[in-house]
Design a protein around this motif. Sequence first.
Motif, mmCIF file in Angstrom:
data_model
loop_
_atom_site.group_PDB
_atom_site.id
_atom_site.type_symbol
_atom_site.label_atom_id
_atom_site.label_comp_id
_atom_site.label_asym_id
_atom_site.label_seq_id
_atom_site.Cartn_x
_atom_site.Cartn_y
_atom_site.Cartn_z
ATOM 1 N N UNK A 9 0.886 -1.165 0.000
ATOM 2 C CA UNK A 9 0.000 0.000 0.000
ATOM 3 C C UNK A 9 0.926 1.217 0.000
ATOM 4 N N UNK A 10 0.505 2.333 -0.616
ATOM 5 C CA UNK A 10 1.420 3.484 -0.658
ATOM 6 C C UNK A 10 1.812 4.012 0.723
ATOM 7 N N UNK A 11 0.974 3.824 1.745
ATOM 8 C CA UNK A 11 1.217 4.463 3.038
ATOM 9 C C UNK A 11 1.768 3.533 4.115
ATOM 10 N N UNK A 12 1.499 2.234 3.994
ATOM 11 C CA UNK A 12 1.957 1.289 5.036
ATOM 12 C C UNK A 12 1.818 -0.126 4.498
ATOM 13 N N UNK A 13 2.172 -1.099 5.286
ATOM 14 C CA UNK A 13 2.024 -2.525 4.976
ATOM 15 C C UNK A 13 3.032 -2.994 3.915
ATOM 16 N N UNK A 14 3.719 -4.090 4.212
ATOM 17 C CA UNK A 14 4.720 -4.627 3.290
ATOM 18 C C UNK A 14 4.783 -6.140 3.394
ATOM 19 N N UNK A 15 5.105 -6.754 2.252
ATOM 20 C CA UNK A 15 5.363 -8.196 2.248
ATOM 21 C C UNK A 15 6.864 -8.398 2.418
ATOM 22 N N UNK A 16 7.210 -9.344 3.279
ATOM 23 C CA UNK A 16 8.617 -9.601 3.539
ATOM 24 C C UNK A 16 8.924 -11.046 3.184
ATOM 25 N N UNK A 17 9.899 -11.223 2.298
ATOM 26 C CA UNK A 17 10.328 -12.569 1.916
ATOM 27 C C UNK A 17 11.802 -12.756 2.266
ATOM 28 N N UNK A 18 12.184 -14.013 2.416
ATOM 29 C CA UNK A 18 13.587 -14.292 2.733
ATOM 30 C C UNK A 18 13.767 -14.843 4.135
ATOM 31 N N UNK A 19 12.645 -15.114 4.822
ATOM 32 C CA UNK A 19 12.712 -15.741 6.147
ATOM 33 C C UNK A 19 11.832 -16.980 6.115
ATOM 34 N N UNK A 20 12.394 -18.103 6.544
ATOM 35 C CA UNK A 20 11.594 -19.302 6.763
ATOM 36 C C UNK A 20 11.605 -19.513 8.276
ATOM 37 N N UNK A 21 10.488 -19.177 8.903
ATOM 38 C CA UNK A 21 10.451 -19.159 10.367
ATOM 39 C C UNK A 21 10.779 -20.531 10.953
ATOM 40 N N UNK A 22 10.199 -21.580 10.353
ATOM 41 C CA UNK A 22 10.383 -22.924 10.902
ATOM 42 C C UNK A 22 11.848 -23.368 10.824
ATOM 43 N N UNK A 235 -11.054 5.695 6.353
ATOM 44 C CA UNK A 235 -11.356 5.997 4.947
ATOM 45 C C UNK A 235 -10.504 5.089 4.052
ATOM 46 N N UNK A 236 -11.039 4.764 2.868
ATOM 47 C CA UNK A 236 -10.354 3.785 2.008
ATOM 48 C C UNK A 236 -8.881 4.093 1.739
ATOM 49 N N UNK A 237 -8.533 5.374 1.651
ATOM 50 C CA UNK A 237 -7.125 5.664 1.313
ATOM 51 C C UNK A 237 -6.151 5.303 2.438
ATOM 52 N N UNK A 238 -6.678 5.065 3.645
ATOM 53 C CA UNK A 238 -5.804 4.700 4.764
ATOM 54 C C UNK A 238 -5.851 3.208 5.084
ATOM 55 N N UNK A 239 -6.568 2.430 4.259
ATOM 56 C CA UNK A 239 -6.756 1.020 4.625
ATOM 57 C C UNK A 239 -6.142 0.053 3.607
ATOM 58 N N UNK A 240 -5.762 -1.087 4.127
ATOM 59 C CA UNK A 240 -5.266 -2.198 3.308
ATOM 60 C C UNK A 240 -6.004 -3.461 3.771
ATOM 61 N N UNK A 241 -6.622 -4.170 2.836
ATOM 62 C CA UNK A 241 -7.331 -5.410 3.172
ATOM 63 C C UNK A 241 -6.456 -6.591 2.786
ATOM 64 N N UNK A 242 -6.111 -7.415 3.756
ATOM 65 C CA UNK A 242 -5.273 -8.568 3.443
ATOM 66 C C UNK A 242 -6.113 -9.776 3.058
ATOM 67 N N UNK A 243 -5.880 -10.227 1.835
ATOM 68 C CA UNK A 243 -6.546 -11.428 1.315
ATOM 69 C C UNK A 243 -5.655 -12.599 1.689
ATOM 70 N N UNK A 244 -6.149 -13.478 2.554
ATOM 71 C CA UNK A 244 -5.321 -14.530 3.142
ATOM 72 C C UNK A 244 -5.017 -15.682 2.185
ATOM 73 N N UNK A 245 -3.776 -16.161 2.266
ATOM 74 C CA UNK A 245 -3.378 -17.432 1.660
ATOM 75 C C UNK A 245 -2.938 -18.334 2.813
ATOM 76 N N UNK A 246 -3.174 -19.621 2.689
ATOM 77 C CA UNK A 246 -2.709 -20.547 3.725
ATOM 78 C C UNK A 246 -1.199 -20.352 3.914
ATOM 79 N N UNK A 247 -0.777 -20.294 5.179
ATOM 80 C CA UNK A 247 0.646 -20.140 5.467
ATOM 81 C C UNK A 247 1.090 -18.697 5.661
#
Length: 285
Positions: A9-22, A235-247
């Motif tokens: 999202x332009x204002x917040x929220x990020x996907x982070x890859x490169x870590x396998x927690x387990x 308001x919509x410009x401040x929100x991010x809806x996360x569409x879940x995937x398993x895992x």
Amino acid sequence: MTLRITKLHPLFAARVEGIDIARGFSDAAFAELRAAFEEHSVIVLPGQALDDDQQIDFSKRFGPLEMMLPHAGNNMNPGHISRMYNAEEDGSIIPPEDRRMIYLTANRIWHTDSSFKEVPSLCSLLHARIVPPEGGETEFASMRAAYDALDDETRALIAGKVAMHHAARTRDMVAPDLVSPERRAKPPVRHAMVRTNPVNARKALYTGGHAGKIEGMNDTEAEALLNDLLDHATQPQFTYAHKWQIGDIVIWDNRAVLHRGRPWNETIHKRILHRTTVAGDGPTV
Ligand code: OGA
Ligand code: MN
């Protein structure tokens, strides 16, 4: 840099890859993750296969965990895991009129976890075990973006103000008898209406469904202001809806975002997510 960070999202929220927690990761990688959390407020780590113990161990790297209170939403079994679920252990779907499901619908109201505690949560970690094909998103609102967009007059009005938070406030919006008499009898807690991040000094509005009154303001005026602030902040410009995937595991900063669950076809599709909640480091006032 071991992590790959992609803004969601332009204002917040990020996907982070490169870590396998387990598999485990270095302290340096965790430091990067923690920095990303302070910066982006909502972090999505996709593709994590985790059981409860692994989720608990990982969550503890952020700080001591909260203990859940026994309530209908966790089958009266307190522990470190809070289950968002609509299916029994045997796989059968729990009917929506079941008390546990009614209890969980309180999560559809914008809130920040544990703001009814004197020391509210630092962050929550929600891990997707079973997700519906559509709906059931978790929506987040950036309280930093919302604060930044307030007019000067409103910023001055809420500066230094303290709001009163109580768990009964959101539960009562769902059904009058969801809160036990013992819980209802607990006094509301006081929280600063504006919080400042200790790392980057970003200010965030701190409010949500548990907030009902404001010290030094009459109740009608306070309620109107709290409603206006919530309308503004979500308001919509401040929100991010996360569409879940398993895992997916999503980590959100309870000091800096509000969240709510979205509906799905719950009589047909299962949705099971497990939450751990990291405690904050002190009262907000
Ligand atoms: C939570 C919560 C919403 C959802 O886990 O704290 O509010 O989408 N969940 O299940
Ligand atoms: Mn929540």
